[in-house]
Design a protein around this motif. Structure first.
Motif, PDB file in Angstrom:
ATOM      1  N   ALA A  26      18.697  -8.538 -20.054  1.00 46.24           N
ATOM      2  CA  ALA A  26      17.844 -10.072 -20.455  1.00 46.24           C
ATOM      3  C   ALA A  26      18.552 -11.167 -19.559  1.00 46.24           C
ATOM      4  CB  ALA A  26      19.099 -10.243 -21.751  1.00 46.24           C
ATOM      5  N   VAL A  27      17.640 -11.027 -18.415  1.00 47.65           N
ATOM      6  CA  VAL A  27      18.368 -12.017 -17.400  1.00 47.65           C
ATOM      7  C   VAL A  27      16.905 -12.061 -17.028  1.00 47.65           C
ATOM      8  CG1 VAL A  27      20.412 -10.499 -16.357  1.00 47.65           C
ATOM      9  CG2 VAL A  27      17.990 -10.643 -15.266  1.00 47.65           C
ATOM     10  N   MET A  76      12.899 -19.701 -25.585  1.00 51.08           N
ATOM     11  CA  MET A  76      13.106 -19.062 -24.142  1.00 51.08           C
ATOM     12  C   MET A  76      12.568 -17.964 -24.426  1.00 51.08           C
ATOM     13  SD  MET A  76      15.709 -19.627 -21.175  1.00 51.08           S
ATOM     14  CE  MET A  76      15.480 -21.541 -21.435  1.00 51.08           C
ATOM     15  N   TYR A  77      11.922 -17.466 -23.307  1.00 51.89           N
ATOM     16  CA  TYR A  77      11.306 -16.288 -23.670  1.00 51.89           C
ATOM     17  C   TYR A  77      12.414 -15.626 -22.668  1.00 51.89           C
ATOM     18  CZ  TYR A  77       7.068 -17.271 -25.938  1.00 51.89           C
ATOM     19  OH  TYR A  77       6.310 -17.336 -26.438  1.00 51.89           O
ATOM     20  N   LYS A  78      13.134 -13.903 -22.995  1.00 54.55           N
ATOM     21  CA  LYS A  78      13.797 -13.375 -22.281  1.00 54.55           C
ATOM     22  C   LYS A  78      12.843 -11.874 -21.388  1.00 54.55           C
ATOM     23  CE  LYS A  78      17.502 -15.424 -23.469  1.00 54.55           C
ATOM     24  NZ  LYS A  78      18.234 -16.243 -22.504  1.00 54.55           N
ATOM     25  N   THR A  79      13.346 -12.307 -19.991  1.00 52.60           N
ATOM     26  CA  THR A  79      12.610 -10.841 -19.342  1.00 52.60           C
ATOM     27  C   THR A  79      13.149 -10.204 -18.859  1.00 52.60           C
ATOM     28  OG1 THR A  79      11.184 -12.538 -18.141  1.00 52.60           O
ATOM     29  CG2 THR A  79      11.154 -10.242 -17.079  1.00 52.60           C
ATOM     30  N   MET A  80      12.731  -8.288 -19.446  1.00 50.29           N
ATOM     31  CA  MET A  80      13.718  -7.516 -19.243  1.00 50.29           C
ATOM     32  C   MET A  80      13.335  -7.023 -18.263  1.00 50.29           C
ATOM     33  SD  MET A  80      15.459  -7.727 -22.212  1.00 50.29           S
ATOM     34  CE  MET A  80      15.541  -8.152 -23.319  1.00 50.29           C
ATOM     35  N   ILE A  81      14.687  -6.494 -16.846  1.00 51.65           N
ATOM     36  CA  ILE A  81      14.375  -6.133 -15.721  1.00 51.65           C
ATOM     37  C   ILE A  81      14.748  -4.695 -16.140  1.00 51.65           C
ATOM     38  CG2 ILE A  81      14.843  -6.010 -13.162  1.00 51.65           C
ATOM     39  CD1 ILE A  81      15.226  -8.958 -13.743  1.00 51.65           C
ATOM     40  N   CYS A  82      14.420  -3.848 -15.615  1.00 52.23           N
ATOM     41  CA  CYS A  82      14.717  -2.591 -15.090  1.00 52.23           C
ATOM     42  C   CYS A  82      15.039  -2.274 -13.498  1.00 52.23           C
ATOM     43  CB  CYS A  82      14.011  -1.235 -16.226  1.00 52.23           C
ATOM     44  SG  CYS A  82      15.032   0.027 -15.666  1.00 52.23           S
ATOM     45  N   GLN A 110      22.909 -19.734 -17.923  1.00 51.79           N
ATOM     46  CA  GLN A 110      21.954 -18.696 -17.541  1.00 51.79           C
ATOM     47  C   GLN A 110      22.537 -17.034 -16.401  1.00 51.79           C
ATOM     48  OE1 GLN A 110      19.485 -22.191 -16.005  1.00 51.79           O
ATOM     49  NE2 GLN A 110      17.515 -20.682 -17.122  1.00 51.79           N
ATOM     50  N   PRO A 111      22.298 -16.431 -17.486  1.00 54.47           N
ATOM     51  CA  PRO A 111      22.995 -15.084 -16.558  1.00 54.47           C
ATOM     52  C   PRO A 111      21.740 -14.503 -15.307  1.00 54.47           C
ATOM     53  CG  PRO A 111      21.739 -14.580 -18.646  1.00 54.47           C
ATOM     54  CD  PRO A 111      22.026 -15.708 -18.556  1.00 54.47           C
ATOM     55  N   ILE A 112      22.747 -14.065 -14.050  1.00 54.39           N
ATOM     56  CA  ILE A 112      22.516 -14.374 -13.156  1.00 54.39           C
ATOM     57  C   ILE A 112      22.547 -12.813 -12.694  1.00 54.39           C
ATOM     58  CG2 ILE A 112      23.427 -15.279 -11.354  1.00 54.39           C
ATOM     59  CD1 ILE A 112      21.379 -15.913  -9.938  1.00 54.39           C
ATOM     60  N   ILE A 113      21.708 -11.721 -11.753  1.00 57.36           N
ATOM     61  CA  ILE A 113      21.817 -10.538 -10.633  1.00 57.36           C
ATOM     62  C   ILE A 113      21.860 -11.104  -9.236  1.00 57.36           C
ATOM     63  CG2 ILE A 113      20.871  -9.295 -13.007  1.00 57.36           C
ATOM     64  CD1 ILE A 113      18.365  -8.504 -11.883  1.00 57.36           C
ATOM     65  N   VAL A 114      22.189  -9.951  -8.563  1.00 53.20           N
ATOM     66  CA  VAL A 114      22.362  -9.717  -7.168  1.00 53.20           C
ATOM     67  C   VAL A 114      22.444  -8.390  -6.470  1.00 53.20           C
ATOM     68  CG1 VAL A 114      24.000 -10.176  -5.035  1.00 53.20           C
ATOM     69  CG2 VAL A 114      24.711 -11.906  -7.276  1.00 53.20           C
ATOM     70  N   THR A 115      20.507  -8.906  -6.134  1.00 46.99           N
ATOM     71  CA  THR A 115      19.494  -7.951  -5.539  1.00 46.99           C
ATOM     72  C   THR A 115      19.918  -6.646  -4.262  1.00 46.99           C
ATOM     73  OG1 THR A 115      17.901  -8.558  -5.407  1.00 46.99           O
ATOM     74  CG2 THR A 115      18.049  -7.939  -7.519  1.00 46.99           C
ATOM     75  N   THR A 116      20.341  -6.001  -4.197  1.00 44.75           N
ATOM     76  CA  THR A 116      20.624  -5.628  -3.098  1.00 44.75           C
ATOM     77  C   THR A 116      19.819  -6.162  -1.113  1.00 44.75           C
ATOM     78  OG1 THR A 116      21.208  -3.319  -3.859  1.00 44.75           O
ATOM     79  CG2 THR A 116      20.764  -3.181  -0.949  1.00 44.75           C
ATOM     80  N   PRO A 117      19.998  -6.650  -0.610  1.00 47.43           N
ATOM     81  CA  PRO A 117      19.359  -7.093   0.582  1.00 47.43           C
ATOM     82  C   PRO A 117      18.597  -6.118   1.165  1.00 47.43           C
ATOM     83  CG  PRO A 117      21.487  -7.726   0.677  1.00 47.43           C
ATOM     84  CD  PRO A 117      21.312  -7.327  -1.099  1.00 47.43           C
TER      85      PRO A 117
END
Length: 205
Positions: A129-130, A1-7, A60-67
């Motif tokens: 790595a999420v 599974m490929y991991k997408t790196m988010i900055c 699976q890791p998950i992030i919560v972004t700012t609305p």
């Protein structure tokens, strides 16, 4: 599974306000639990996201972004910042594998205190790595604010889950207030224009 790196550079400072129990109950005439209205709507949104989830696994890791405001998808406000914190807490209660994007790479020990949270993107890890993120939009209307949240797989932009909610302006007086009856537009003053104007978020310029 490929991991997408988010900055994720974060541009806004957190503003937190408290609400009385009476104000929290105004969110719904059915007597909501004795929590703030922000936490209540956050729990409702996450409950819907959990029910609609069709592929995200607990590990699976998950992030919560700012609305963000729907108009430009890059502006938030005091309510959006607090809503993000409410979504994080509600998702943790549902045992999602959350990643906090505001934790700096190093502890900062200062005369004012010891800090590890930051909104300075230069102090944050370069990559996360999420594969999944909670994204939320807010849309102001004359009656209040519509909220739409979804869990998105950032490797292919697939929507894994979606939820909708609405905050009535009378339910959250600490955050939302009705528009002024007299409105200035194009150099003219308009009376009785409240129905045609959107509500105002407290603290916005």
């Amino acid at each position: 599974m490929y991991k997408t790196m988010i900055c994720l550079p974060v541009l806004f400072a957190l503003g937190c306000q408290t609400m009385s129990q009476d104000e929290a109950q105004q969110l719904d005439n059915r007597s909501l639990p004795q929590t703030s209205a922000v936490n209540t709507i956050s729990q409702q949104m996450v409950n819907s996201l959990t029910l609609q989830n069709d592929s995200l696994r607990p590990d699976q890791p998950i992030i919560v972004t700012t609305p963000v405001l729907l108009d430009d998808l890059q502006t938030t406000n005091a309510l959006g910042l607090q809503l993000q914190q409410g979504l994080i807490a509600a998702m943790h209660q549902k045992q999602f594998n959350l990643v906090d994007t505001n934790v700096a790479e190093a502890l900062r020990v200062t005369p004012s205190g010891d800090f590890i949270l930051t909104r300075d993107w230069q102090q944050l890890p370069a990559d996360l790595a999420v594969e999944h993120a909670v994204v939320t939009t807010m849309s102001l209307s004359s009656a209040g604010m519509a909220i739409n949240s979804r869990i998105v797989n950032v490797t292919n932009n697939r929507v894994v889950s979606a939820a909708q909610g609405f905050i009535n302006s009378t339910a959250m007086n600490d955050y939302i207030k009705p528009s002024e009856t007299v409105v200035s537009a194009h150099g003219l003053l308009y009376r009785n224009a409240q129905a045609a104007q959107t509500v105002t978020v407290v603290g916005d310029k």
